[in-house]
Design a protein around this motif. Sequence first.
Motif, short mmCIF file in Angstrom:
data_model
loop_
_atom_site.label_atom_id
_atom_site.label_comp_id
_atom_site.label_asym_id
_atom_site.label_seq_id
_atom_site.Cartn_x
_atom_site.Cartn_y
_atom_site.Cartn_z
N ARG A 12 -7.43 0.95 -2.63
CA ARG A 12 -7.97 -0.51 -3.02
C ARG A 12 -6.82 -1.42 -3.07
O ARG A 12 -7.06 -2.54 -3.38
N LEU A 13 -5.68 -1.03 -3.30
CA LEU A 13 -4.52 -2.01 -3.56
C LEU A 13 -4.05 -2.84 -2.44
O LEU A 13 -3.97 -4.06 -2.66
N TYR B 185 -3.94 -6.72 -14.63
CA TYR B 185 -3.53 -6.99 -13.16
C TYR B 185 -3.85 -8.41 -12.72
O TYR B 185 -3.25 -8.99 -12.28
N THR C 86 -10.01 -3.33 -8.78
CA THR C 86 -8.97 -3.99 -9.24
C THR C 86 -9.28 -4.93 -10.70
O THR C 86 -8.54 -5.23 -11.49
N ILE D 50 -4.55 1.41 -10.03
CA ILE D 50 -5.24 0.94 -8.59
C ILE D 50 -4.96 2.10 -7.66
O ILE D 50 -3.93 2.57 -7.55
#
Length: 261
Positions: A80-81, A105, A99, A76
């Motif tokens: 974006r995390l 995930y 994601t 990721i």
Amino acid sequence: MTFTRRSAVFGSLAAAISTSLPLSACAPNPVRPSGKTRLHVLGAIHSRHRNSTKYSLDVLRQAVLRAKPDVIITEIPPDRLEAAKAGFAETGAVTEPRTKVFPEYTDVVFPLSREMNFDILAGAGWTQEIADNRSAALRTIENDPSRADQWAEHLAARRQYSVELAGHGDDPQFIHTAEYDAIVERAQTPYQRYFDADLGPGGWTQINRAHNDLINLALDSITGKGLRALVTFGSWHKYMIARSMAARRDIELLDTRALFD
């Protein structure tokens, strides 16, 4: 790349990681006595986890449970995390667009983060711009008559990959072997040799370097604490990651096959 520019790039990567992580990432879980980071590099098969019996999402979930990680370094991107974490905290689902394409995930790592005491870290150098530019460049190469032989060699290597992997492509025990890595490297050799220069940051060499820069920064943040780390990336990247890890003296690289029964 000049020293000044390289320093700026690494500075931005470090800043991206630090801003995407909660404060708990600075000291993930109770700190064990100082020592090497014990590291598993786990190759995922993305959407195929949903349909595979050998490497199903449940098999993957059991592997993560056995790994008992303090941190999981993911495919990721740093930018974006934080959105993925915020959305999951609010709704219990991963809705961040990049994601959510990875069931490892959405269905395994994020849900397990509520049961296990690990931090989720960013490790992907991917951006949408890189992906768009790469797709456009590959279309140009594919339709260029002067490069027909290169494209044909690339496709032949991919076909040979399918032949060599017949019946083993979703076997986690086989995926986590040197033989599998060698098959993948052969399949990617024409792509890397002929198209790297055209694809720039999206080329096989540079994108893996970007991934490894972020993975190494994440590992730097926990070095010397004797923690357990799990790197989860698409299985094709695994041999590139392992090579980068071989240069580190602060990790103990563990046999990931032990996570699968």
